[in-house]
Write a protein that holds these residues in place. Structure first.
Motif, PDB file in Angstrom:
ATOM      1  N   ARG A  59       2.769  41.565  -6.099  1.00 27.13           N
ATOM      2  CA  ARG A  59       1.736  40.729  -6.737  1.00 27.13           C
ATOM      3  C   ARG A  59       2.286  39.402  -7.244  1.00 27.13           C
ATOM      4  N   LEU A  60       3.051  38.737  -6.373  1.00 25.47           N
ATOM      5  CA  LEU A  60       3.556  37.405  -6.724  1.00 25.47           C
ATOM      6  C   LEU A  60       2.435  36.377  -6.712  1.00 25.47           C
ATOM      7  N   PHE A  61       1.477  36.524  -5.778  1.00 21.98           N
ATOM      8  CA  PHE A  61       0.372  35.572  -5.722  1.00 21.98           C
ATOM      9  C   PHE A  61      -0.465  35.711  -6.985  1.00 21.98           C
ATOM     10  N   ASN A  62      -0.636  34.597  -7.679  1.00 21.30           N
ATOM     11  CA  ASN A  62      -1.397  34.615  -8.930  1.00 21.30           C
ATOM     12  C   ASN A  62      -2.384  33.452  -9.015  1.00 21.30           C
ATOM     13  N   SER A  63      -2.596  32.772  -7.881  1.00 17.87           N
ATOM     14  CA  SER A  63      -3.486  31.612  -7.875  1.00 17.87           C
ATOM     15  C   SER A  63      -4.096  31.446  -6.488  1.00 17.87           C
ATOM     16  N   SER A  64      -5.227  30.777  -6.434  1.00 15.99           N
ATOM     17  CA  SER A  64      -5.935  30.540  -5.171  1.00 15.99           C
ATOM     18  C   SER A  64      -6.219  31.854  -4.446  1.00 15.99           C
ATOM     19  N   LEU A  65      -6.600  32.854  -5.199  1.00 14.28           N
ATOM     20  CA  LEU A  65      -6.799  34.187  -4.650  1.00 14.28           C
ATOM     21  C   LEU A  65      -8.146  34.367  -3.963  1.00 14.28           C
ATOM     22  N   GLU A  66      -9.059  33.429  -4.162  1.00 17.49           N
ATOM     23  CA  GLU A  66     -10.406  33.590  -3.620  1.00 17.49           C
ATOM     24  C   GLU A  66     -10.555  33.082  -2.191  1.00 17.49           C
ATOM     25  N   GLY A  67      -9.578  32.363  -1.684  1.00 18.67           N
ATOM     26  CA  GLY A  67      -9.683  31.784  -0.346  1.00 18.67           C
ATOM     27  C   GLY A  67      -9.446  32.790   0.763  1.00 18.67           C
ATOM     28  N   ASN A  68      -9.843  32.424   1.964  1.00 21.48           N
ATOM     29  CA  ASN A  68      -9.669  33.287   3.127  1.00 21.48           C
ATOM     30  C   ASN A  68      -8.354  33.054   3.845  1.00 21.48           C
ATOM     31  N   THR A  69      -7.642  31.990   3.490  1.00 15.35           N
ATOM     32  CA  THR A  69      -6.431  31.635   4.217  1.00 15.35           C
ATOM     33  C   THR A  69      -5.231  31.534   3.300  1.00 15.35           C
ATOM     34  N   ARG A  70      -5.286  30.690   2.308  1.00 19.97           N
ATOM     35  CA  ARG A  70      -4.121  30.406   1.460  1.00 19.97           C
ATOM     36  C   ARG A  70      -4.068  31.322   0.247  1.00 19.97           C
ATOM     37  N   ARG A  71      -2.849  31.456  -0.259  1.00 14.72           N
ATOM     38  CA  ARG A  71      -2.593  32.091  -1.553  1.00 14.72           C
ATOM     39  C   ARG A  71      -1.483  31.285  -2.200  1.00 14.72           C
ATOM     40  N   ALA A  72      -1.410  31.306  -3.524  1.00 15.46           N
ATOM     41  CA  ALA A  72      -0.408  30.493  -4.210  1.00 15.46           C
ATOM     42  C   ALA A  72       0.275  31.284  -5.320  1.00 15.46           C
ATOM     43  N   ILE A  73       1.457  30.805  -5.639  1.00 17.04           N
ATOM     44  CA  ILE A  73       2.205  31.300  -6.792  1.00 17.04           C
ATOM     45  C   ILE A  73       2.314  30.131  -7.759  1.00 17.04           C
ATOM     46  N   ASP A  74       1.745  30.276  -8.931  1.00 18.15           N
ATOM     47  CA  ASP A  74       1.883  29.267  -9.974  1.00 18.15           C
ATOM     48  C   ASP A  74       3.063  29.656 -10.851  1.00 18.15           C
ATOM     49  N   ILE A  75       4.009  28.731 -11.016  1.00 15.18           N
ATOM     50  CA  ILE A  75       5.178  28.966 -11.849  1.00 15.18           C
ATOM     51  C   ILE A  75       5.094  28.048 -13.060  1.00 15.18           C
ATOM     52  N   HIS A  76       5.049  28.648 -14.226  1.00 16.08           N
ATOM     53  CA  HIS A  76       5.018  27.899 -15.481  1.00 16.08           C
ATOM     54  C   HIS A  76       6.421  27.836 -16.067  1.00 16.08           C
ATOM     55  N   GLU A  77       6.636  26.880 -16.950  1.00 15.94           N
ATOM     56  CA  GLU A  77       7.933  26.749 -17.589  1.00 15.94           C
ATOM     57  C   GLU A  77       8.305  28.063 -18.266  1.00 15.94           C
ATOM     58  N   GLY A  78       9.518  28.526 -18.022  1.00 17.82           N
ATOM     59  CA  GLY A  78       9.997  29.761 -18.614  1.00 17.82           C
ATOM     60  C   GLY A  78       9.724  31.004 -17.788  1.00 17.82           C
ATOM     61  N   ASP A  79       8.869  30.902 -16.756  1.00 22.88           N
ATOM     62  CA  ASP A  79       8.605  32.051 -15.890  1.00 22.88           C
ATOM     63  C   ASP A  79       9.860  32.435 -15.119  1.00 22.88           C
ATOM     64  N   GLU A  80       9.968  33.706 -14.833  1.00 22.53           N
ATOM     65  CA  GLU A  80      11.022  34.184 -13.947  1.00 22.53           C
ATOM     66  C   GLU A  80      10.357  34.726 -12.697  1.00 22.53           C
ATOM     67  N   ILE A  81      11.036  34.570 -11.577  1.00 20.97           N
ATOM     68  CA  ILE A  81      10.474  35.009 -10.315  1.00 20.97           C
ATOM     69  C   ILE A  81      11.242  36.234  -9.823  1.00 20.97           C
ATOM     70  N   ASP A  82      10.524  37.194  -9.281  1.00 17.31           N
ATOM     71  CA  ASP A  82      11.149  38.380  -8.689  1.00 17.31           C
ATOM     72  C   ASP A  82      11.813  37.924  -7.392  1.00 17.31           C
ATOM     73  N   GLU A  83      13.114  37.720  -7.431  1.00 17.28           N
ATOM     74  CA  GLU A  83      13.835  37.129  -6.305  1.00 17.28           C
ATOM     75  C   GLU A  83      13.718  37.944  -5.028  1.00 17.28           C
ATOM     76  N   ALA A  84      13.878  39.250  -5.123  1.00 19.97           N
ATOM     77  CA  ALA A  84      13.804  40.095  -3.931  1.00 19.97           C
ATOM     78  C   ALA A  84      12.412  40.040  -3.310  1.00 19.97           C
ATOM     79  N   ALA A  85      11.375  40.119  -4.135  1.00 20.44           N
ATOM     80  CA  ALA A  85      10.004  40.065  -3.633  1.00 20.44           C
ATOM     81  C   ALA A  85       9.692  38.692  -3.035  1.00 20.44           C
ATOM     82  N   PHE A  86      10.193  37.629  -3.670  1.00 19.27           N
ATOM     83  CA  PHE A  86       9.955  36.278  -3.162  1.00 19.27           C
ATOM     84  C   PHE A  86      10.613  36.094  -1.793  1.00 19.27           C
ATOM     85  N   LYS A  87      11.851  36.547  -1.656  1.00 17.99           N
ATOM     86  CA  LYS A  87      12.537  36.444  -0.360  1.00 17.99           C
ATOM     87  C   LYS A  87      11.792  37.233   0.713  1.00 17.99           C
TER      88      LYS A  87
END
Length: 100
Positions: A59-87
């Motif tokens: 569940r890295l995608f947290n933005s633009s979830l309503e579209g039929n094509t694109r999905r986005a990951i919004d990163i805010h200051e201080g957020d950490e990303i799940d490196e293995a899942a992102f790769k």
């Protein structure tokens, strides 16, 4: 954070190409666009061109979830990303491009 994300992308897919398109928007491609980055005042948005077609069990995608094509990951200051899942998401996006 952006240099860290760039490093993760290269680790996940050493053949990825970073280009600047659309008046300075960074775009990462491998057999087609994987994703592009947009920078706003409070968030960095990583928009996956075919994100709706990718599995995202972490569940890295947290933005633009309503579209039929694109999905986005919004990163805010201080957020950490799940490196293995992102790769894994990067690898899956590149594999989807190769399959089409």
């Amino acid at each position: 954070m952006l240099s860290h994300v760039r490093s993760l992308i290269k680790q996940a897919d050493p053949e990825v190409v970073e280009e600047w398109k659309w008046r300075g928007v960074p775009v990462w491609s491998h057999d087609g666009i994987i994703w592009h980055r947009e920078t706003y005042k409070s968030v960095v948005k990583l928009t996956f061109a075919k994100g709706a077609s990718l599995e995202d069990p972490s569940r890295l995608f947290n933005s633009s979830l309503e579209g039929n094509t694109r999905r986005a990951i919004d990163i805010h200051e201080g957020d950490e990303i799940d490196e293995a899942a992102f790769k894994q998401l990067i690898r899956a996006a590149a594999a989807l491009n190769r399959a089409r």
